[in-house]
Design an enzyme around this catalytic site. Structure first.
Site, mmCIF file in Angstrom:
data_model
loop_
_atom_site.group_PDB
_atom_site.id
_atom_site.type_symbol
_atom_site.label_atom_id
_atom_site.label_comp_id
_atom_site.label_asym_id
_atom_site.label_seq_id
_atom_site.Cartn_x
_atom_site.Cartn_y
_atom_site.Cartn_z
ATOM 1 C CG HIS A 112 -1.678 1.265 1.426
ATOM 2 N ND1 HIS A 112 -1.333 2.224 2.352
ATOM 3 C CD2 HIS A 112 -2.784 1.730 0.787
ATOM 4 C CE1 HIS A 112 -2.195 3.226 2.288
ATOM 5 N NE2 HIS A 112 -3.085 2.959 1.351
ATOM 6 C CG HIS B 177 -0.392 9.795 0.502
ATOM 7 N ND1 HIS B 177 -0.479 9.568 1.850
ATOM 8 C CD2 HIS B 177 -1.533 9.273 -0.035
ATOM 9 C CE1 HIS B 177 -1.605 8.955 2.123
ATOM 10 N NE2 HIS B 177 -2.261 8.758 0.994
#
Length: 599
Positions: free
Chosen positions: A124, A170
Site C-alpha cells: 500500500h 501521496h
C-alpha cells in the site's frame, strides 16, 4: 600477573565468559534412544528422522544428512568419522539446516488457476519511506518490497505542473514527490529478483488525458514485451493464471476521474491533513491479537468527527459506467493498457458484490468498509472473490503507516490485503509469515473451502464457528545467540537479560491467542522447557507467531526477536527457529529450539 591485576580479572571473569549451550534433557533422552555406545550411525539417524521428525527420507538421504553434519561439526567428532556424538547431534538439531518450514525456494502450489484463486503479497502506497503525511516518496521502498517478494506495487500518480510531467506522491499531504519514470524503471529492474511470478502495478490516477497518454507511452517504452496487455480494452472474462504470466507486468487501475475532480479532492484532503498534523493526537490500536507489549502497538490518529478523509478520497473507486463526458476524456492508448479493471458499479454494496459471468474486475474496500460489510455480506464477499479480486487497504487515519489484522480479508477470500511495507509491527509480521509459504514467491493458493461452491450455491461462511480440526502442540526448549549478536539486538553484553517467550496463533477469531513462558532471570541461554497446545478450527489460515522479549520492571519490555510461520508448511519434530528483527530481517545468530506436532 600481579595480585592486583588478578583481582580485577576475577571481578569481571563471569561477565566476560562466553555462554555455552547444553542439550536439554529431552534431547539427551532422544540421543540415548537413537544411538548405541554414545554414537548415532546412519541407521540410527534414519530412524530418528522418520519417527521423530516425521520426514519421509530414504536411508541414502539420511546418509547425505549425516555426511553434511559430520563435515560441519567435524571439530566435535574428532575420533568418529561415521557417526554423531551427543554434542554433534545437538548442534545438528540447533542449526539453520534444520528449519521449521522448507528452506528451499521451491514453488509447490498449483499455479495454473486464475489469479483470483491466490492470496497475493500486496503493498500500500509502496513509494512512501515513512508516515503517510510528511515522509519522502522514493523508489527505494519499492525496490525493498520487490526484493522481499511483494507482488503488488501501488503508485499514486499526479501532474507535475511545472514540468508538464507525472510525479508519484501521496496527494493532499506534505510528502515529497518522486518521478514516475524513476519508479517504473526500478520496478522493471527489480521486479523478478525474488520471484518470477507477475507483478501488478495498481495506479491511483489523478491525471489529465494528455498526461495519461504520456504515461501510456512511458509504460510501453519501459516495460515493452514484459507488459501484459489484454485483448481489447474491455474487462477480462476470466483472469489468467500466475504460471501463464511469469515475468510479466500487469497494470490495474480504475476508469480515471477528471483532473478538476481530483484537484478538489486533494484540496479538501490537504485541509483535513493539516488539521490532523496540528492536533497531533494518537491512540493505541490493539489490532486483533489480544493485549500486546506496548512498544509494538501501532499508533493511529484518533478516529473522530474530524477524521482524515484523504485516504478515502484517494482510494475511492469510480463508477464503471461513467458518464460520456468522463469517458471522452480518457486517453484510449492508456485505457488499452489496463489489464485488471477496477471500479464500483452503481447501487451500493449489493451491486458491487454481484458476480458477472462475462467479466471479472477488482473491487477496493477499506479495512473499515470490509469489517462493516462482513457483518451482513460475508458469504457474498466470499462468492465474489472466487472469480473477482478484492483489494483491502488501511483506513486513512493510519497516518503512521501502521497496519491492520490481515485475517479479516483472508478469511473472506480477499486476494490483495494491502499493507504499508515500510513500517513494522505484529500485523506486518503475520503478513510476512503468510508469504513465506509456497517458496516465498508472493502467491499463496487459497484454501479449497474459499473456492468451492456447494450444490445450492452455498459458500464458506466466515461467521460460522467450526469444530476443532487439529491441535498444534508447541514445546519451547531454549534460545541462544543473543550474546554473540548483542550489537544487533541492543542488549548490554555485561548484563544477562531476563528473557521470556510468547507463542500463539494469528487466525480466525476462534483460533487467535497468545501464550507466554515464565521469565528466566540473568540468562543469555534461557531454557524454558514449556509446552503449549492450540486447538484450531481453521488451520488452513493460521499463522504461528513466536516472539522473545526481555522483562523490564521499570520500563517497557525490550524486544528480543520474532518470527511468524505459515502453519500450512510447519514441519513436525524438533526444529531450529531463526528469529528476526522488528522489520523482518533475520538475525545472524539468534534462534530457538522448539518441537512441533499435530494431534
Amino acid at each position: 600477573m600481579s595480585k592486583q591485576t588478578y583481582r580485577v580479572c576475577f571481578c569481571f571473569r563471569r561477565r566476560f565468559r562466553l555462554a555455552v549451550s547444553e542439550a536439554p534433557a529431552d534431547i539427551k533422552a532422544l540421543f540415548d534412544q537413537y544411538s548405541e555406545n554414545g554414537l548415532m550411525t546412519v541407521d540410527h539417524l534414519h530412524r530418528f528422522l522418520t519417527e521423530v521428525q516425521k520426514e519421509e527420507k530414504t536411508k541414502e538421504e539420511a546418509q547425505v544428512v549425516l555426511d553434511q553434519s559430520l563435515h560441519e561439526f567435524r571439530h566435535l567428532n574428532i575420533f568418529h568419522r561415521k557417526a554423531l556424538n551427543l554434542e554433534a547431534f545437538f548442534k545438528f538439531l540447533f542449526n539453520d539446516n534444520n528449519p521449521p518450514i522448507p528452506s528451499t525456494k521451491e514453488v509447490h502450489h498449483d499455479m495454473n488457476a486464475p489469479l483470483s484463486h491466490y492470496f497475493i503479497y500486496t503493498g500500500h502506497n509502496s513509494y512512501l519511506t515513512g508516515n503517510q503525511l510528511s515522509s519522502d516518496c522514493s523508489d527505494v521502498p519499492i525496490i525493498q518490497a520487490l526484493h522481499r517478494g511483494v507482488r503488488v506495487i501501488e503508485l499514486d500518480i499526479w501532474p507535475n505542473s511545472t514540468k508538464d510531467d507525472v510525479d508519484v506522491l501521496h496527494g493532499g499531504t506534505l510528502t515529497a514527490p518522486v518521478e514516475l519514470i524513476k519508479c517504473f524503471k526500478s520496478i522493471k529492474e527489480h521486479a523478478f529478483v525474488a520471484s518470477e511470478y507477475p507483478v501488478v502495478i495498481t495506479l491511483e490516477d489523478h491525471l489529465t488525458p494528455n498526461l495519461q497518454a504520456k504515461v501510456a507511452e512511458m509504460i510501453t517504452t519501459i516495460f515493452g514485451e514484459v507488459l501484459y496487455t489484454p485483448p481489447g480494452s474491455e474487462c477480462l472474462k476470466e483472469f489468467p493464471s500466475p504460471e501463464s504470466l511469469k515475468r510479466r507486468i500487469i497494470i490495474s487501475t480504475k476508469p480515471p476521474q477528471e483532473y478538476l475532480e481530483a484537484k478538489a479532492a486533494a484540496e479538501k484532503a490537504a485541509a483535513e491533513a493539516a488539521k490532523e498534523l496540528k492536533r497531533g493526537k494518537s491512540l493505541v490500536d490493539e489490532e486483533a491479537w489480544g493485549k500486546e507489549v506496548p512498544d509494538h502497538k501501532g499508533a493511529i490518529v484518533e478516529d473522530d468527527k474530524n477524521e482524515l478523509h484523504e485516504e478515502e478520497n484517494n482510494e475511492q473507486e469510480y463508477i464503471d459506467d461513467v458518464d460520456s463526458k468522463a469517458t471522452n476524456n480518457v486517453a484510449p492508448e492508456y485505457k488499452r493498457l489496463i489489464a485488471i479493471h477496477a471500479g464500483k458499479p452503481k447501487g451500493g454494496l449489493t451491486e458491487c458484490l454481484k458476480v458477472d459471468p462475462n467479466k471479472v474486475r477488482r473491487l477496493s474496500l477499506s479495512e473499515q468498509q470490509l469489517e462493516k460489510a462482513s457483518e451482513t455480506y460475508g458469504k457474498d464477499i466470499v462468492r465474489f472473490t472466487q472469480r473477482n479480486i478484492l483489494r483491502v487497504y488501511p483506513k486513512g487515519i493510519r497516518v503512521d503507516s501502521s497496519n491492520y489484522n490481515p485475517m479479516i480479508g483472508w478469511s473472506h477470500g480477499a486476494q490483495m490485503v494491502a499493507f504499508n511495507m515500510q513500517g513494522h509491527g505484529r500485523s506486518l509480521w503475520v503478513m510476512q509469515g503468510m508469504f513465506k509459504a509456497n517458496g516465498g514467491c508472493g502467491y499463496v493458493k487459497k484454501p479449497d473451502f474459499l473456492l468451492k461452491t456447494g450444490p445450492h450455491n452455498e459458500v464458506f461462511d466466515p461467521k460460522h464457528k467450526s469444530d476443532v480440526k487439529r491441535t498444534l502442540k508447541v514445546k519451547v526448549y531454549m534460545g541462544e545467540g543473543w550474546y554473540y549478536d548483542f550489537k544487533h539486538t541492543h542488549f548490554d553484553a555485561y548484563s544477562p537479560p531476563d528473557f521470556y517467550a510468547r507463542v500463539g496463533i494469528a487466525g480466525v477469531a476462534a483460533d487467535t491467542i497468545m501464550k507466554k513462558t515464565k521469565t528466566l532471570e540473568d540468562n543469555w541461554i534461557p531454557a524454558w522447557d514449556e509446552e503449549f497446545e492450540f486447538p484450531l478450527t481453521v488451520p488452513e489460515l493460521a499463522v504461528l507467531r513466536i516472539e522473545v522479549h526481555e522483562y523490564d520492571m521499570s520500563e517497557k519490555d525490550d524486544f528480543g526477536g520474532q518470527t511468524s510461520l505459515p502453519l500450512s508448511e510447519l514441519k513436525r519434530g524438533i526444529r531450529a527457529v531463526s528469529l528476526h528483527d522488528s522489520k523482518g530481517e533475520k538475525y545472524k545468530s539468534v534462534k530457538l529450539l522448539m518441537h512441533f506436532d499435530f494431534v
